[in-house]
Design a protein around this motif. Structure first.
Motif, mmCIF file in Angstrom:
data_model
loop_
_atom_site.group_PDB
_atom_site.id
_atom_site.type_symbol
_atom_site.label_atom_id
_atom_site.label_comp_id
_atom_site.label_asym_id
_atom_site.label_seq_id
_atom_site.Cartn_x
_atom_site.Cartn_y
_atom_site.Cartn_z
ATOM 1 N N ALA A 161 -55.892 177.790 102.840
ATOM 2 C CA ALA A 161 -56.164 178.533 104.071
ATOM 3 C C ALA A 161 -56.256 180.028 103.800
ATOM 4 C CB ALA A 161 -55.055 178.280 105.087
ATOM 5 N N GLU A 162 -57.136 180.666 104.547
ATOM 6 C CA GLU A 162 -57.131 182.121 104.673
ATOM 7 C C GLU A 162 -56.360 182.423 105.952
ATOM 8 O OE1 GLU A 162 -60.209 185.815 105.610
ATOM 9 O OE2 GLU A 162 -60.989 183.907 104.852
ATOM 10 N N ILE A 163 -55.154 182.966 105.808
ATOM 11 C CA ILE A 163 -54.292 183.181 106.965
ATOM 12 C C ILE A 163 -54.785 184.388 107.765
ATOM 13 C CG2 ILE A 163 -51.937 183.665 107.749
ATOM 14 C CD1 ILE A 163 -52.429 180.859 106.588
ATOM 15 N N ILE A 221 -49.011 180.344 113.755
ATOM 16 C CA ILE A 221 -49.664 180.741 112.511
ATOM 17 C C ILE A 221 -51.068 180.170 112.549
ATOM 18 C CG2 ILE A 221 -48.658 178.763 111.273
ATOM 19 C CD1 ILE A 221 -48.670 180.581 108.749
ATOM 20 N N THR A 222 -52.058 181.000 112.209
ATOM 21 C CA THR A 222 -53.462 180.622 112.293
ATOM 22 C C THR A 222 -54.141 180.887 110.962
ATOM 23 O OG1 THR A 222 -53.586 181.133 114.658
ATOM 24 C CG2 THR A 222 -55.665 181.084 113.456
ATOM 25 N N GLY A 223 -54.978 179.949 110.534
ATOM 26 C CA GLY A 223 -55.734 180.119 109.300
ATOM 27 C C GLY A 223 -57.047 179.364 109.345
ATOM 28 N N ARG A 224 -57.903 179.660 108.365
ATOM 29 C CA ARG A 224 -59.215 179.016 108.255
ATOM 30 C C ARG A 224 -59.359 178.350 106.889
ATOM 31 N NH1 ARG A 224 -63.088 181.177 112.120
ATOM 32 N NH2 ARG A 224 -62.167 182.922 113.279
ATOM 33 N N MET A 225 -59.918 177.140 106.898
ATOM 34 C CA MET A 225 -60.209 176.391 105.680
ATOM 35 C C MET A 225 -61.691 176.049 105.648
ATOM 36 S SD MET A 225 -56.947 176.093 106.669
ATOM 37 C CE MET A 225 -57.019 174.863 107.961
ATOM 38 N N LYS A 226 -62.270 176.021 104.447
ATOM 39 C CA LYS A 226 -63.705 175.775 104.312
ATOM 40 C C LYS A 226 -63.972 174.495 103.509
ATOM 41 C CE LYS A 226 -64.809 180.725 104.357
ATOM 42 N NZ LYS A 226 -65.392 181.859 103.587
ATOM 43 N N LYS A 231 -60.610 175.880 111.644
ATOM 44 C CA LYS A 231 -59.674 176.926 112.056
ATOM 45 C C LYS A 231 -58.497 176.233 112.731
ATOM 46 C CE LYS A 231 -59.126 181.086 114.912
ATOM 47 N NZ LYS A 231 -59.787 182.013 115.855
ATOM 48 N N ARG A 232 -57.302 176.428 112.193
ATOM 49 C CA ARG A 232 -56.112 175.712 112.680
ATOM 50 C C ARG A 232 -55.051 176.696 113.140
ATOM 51 N NH1 ARG A 232 -53.903 170.683 109.472
ATOM 52 N NH2 ARG A 232 -55.461 169.779 110.890
#
Length: 351
Positions: A125-127, A144-149, A161-162
């Motif tokens: 994740a990119e936090i 807490i929020t992050g993005r995964m590709k 995006k979680r």
């Protein structure tokens, strides 16, 4: 706002709960980023930031809620998407995310080759943000929020995006996911939330909570458990027939409450402890119940999904495969709650 029991008694919110990040420094997970989230109610859990922000350990007071495999936490393996290699990094844990374009067994067809359960669980994740509770202002929300590709040149290019969130003083985990097609072509989409529950929550006599029409997965020993006349909604003791790869799986067209909300879960009467899971039928119309009662590998899964884990090829054949247009986003919301009040538990059991 009503007074809190800690009012005028606590300086630092971390004395009660909050979010703490760290990096593992030993074993197969060395170098992996994690976040411990403590709700201040006895419910605390570990988020593996480098594994799609999935949830590993989860405890309520002294009781573990989840099953952990021999593998444990591993560093992300972006090329474990061939055949059944996914199993080499499957640590169990409360949640392992499957997808974003394929859930099910390994397969190959005119549209490509796909490994077991897709790639997303091996994506770091990119936090974007961490929000802590603030006792002084009374803002007790934390997240807490992050993005995964899941992407490659020329596509497909999917992004997850979680946001994991909760409120200090509530034994609840909220999951809000947004899956977006960041590419310029239409792409297939499948998603499965592989929740894994273990001892002591899961024990002989623990009851499953779910309603809906069901069918056993084809083949194997699935119909030894999921058959008419057998009480497959009560957990058994460990079974010799489930040693090694022995397992039983049912696909459930999960029922909702008339307003679109589905409630499923587990109840251990001996502990006076239940876990309920709520989600929207429109978002996640299917539930998979995985039962693997092997000795030393004693686990069950309750797995909401866009599809049962039948794979992309079968979903195409059934004309149920979802597709995302360029720029399109689908959202998913789930809520897990730990319950100890018998009155509330009785109400959940009657859903």
């Amino acid at each position: 706002m009503s007074p809190q029991p800690w009012q005028n008694k606590v300086t630092n919110a971390a004395q009660i709960g909050g979010i703490e990040t760290a990096v593992l420094d030993n074993g197969t997970g060395r170098g992996t980023r994690v976040a411990w989230i403590n709700t201040g109610t006895g419910l605390r859990y570990k988020v593996v930031l480098d594994r799609a922000m999935d949830i590993f350990d989860a405890f309520f007071n002294q009781h573990s809620l989840t099953w952990l495999s021999h593998t444990g936490i591993t560093t992300p393996e972006p090329f474990s998407d061939r055949g059944a290699d996914w199993l080499r990094t499957f640590g169990g844990g409360l949640l392992t995310t499957c997808g974003l374009s394929h859930v099910g067994g390994p397969e190959q067809d005119a549209h490509g080759e796909r490994g077991l359960h897709g790639q997303i669980s091996n994506s770091p994740a990119e936090i974007e943000s961490i929000i802590q509770p603030d006792l002084l202002t009374g803002k007790l929300d934390m997240s807490i929020t992050g993005r995964m590709k899941e992407t490659k040149i020329f596509g497909p290019s999917l992004e997850l995006k979680r946001t994991l969130s909760g409120v200090l003083g509530q034994p609840i985990i909220r999951i809000h996911d947004e899956v977006t097609n960041r590419g310029n072509t239409i792409v297939p989409h499948m998603l499965l939330y592989h929740f894994n529950f273990g001892w002591p929550l899961v024990d002989k006599g623990t009851r499953f909570v779910w309603r809906g029409n069901w069918q056993a997965r084809e083949g194997g020993i699935n119909d030894q458990i999921f058959r008419d006349g057998y009480d497959f909604k009560t957990c058994p003791a460990p079974l010799d027939s489930h040693s090694g790869s022995g397992e039983a799986v049912a696909f459930i067209d999960v029922a909702h409450d008339g307003m679109g909300e589905c409630t499923v879960g587990l109840y251990n009467a001996k502990l006076g402890l239940a876990v309920s899971m709520r989600f929207q039928k429109e978002q996640l119309p299917w539930l998979t119940n995985w039962q693997h009662w092997g000795k030393g590998e004693y686990v069950t899964g309750l797995e909401p999904g866009t599809h049962p884990p039948i794979g992309q090829a079968r979903a195409r054949e059934q004309n149920t495969l979802l597709f995302l247009e360029p720029g399109q986003t689908r959202t998913y919301d789930l809520e897990l709650e730990v319950l100890t009040d018998e009155t509330v538990i009785d109400r959940i059991l009657k859903v």
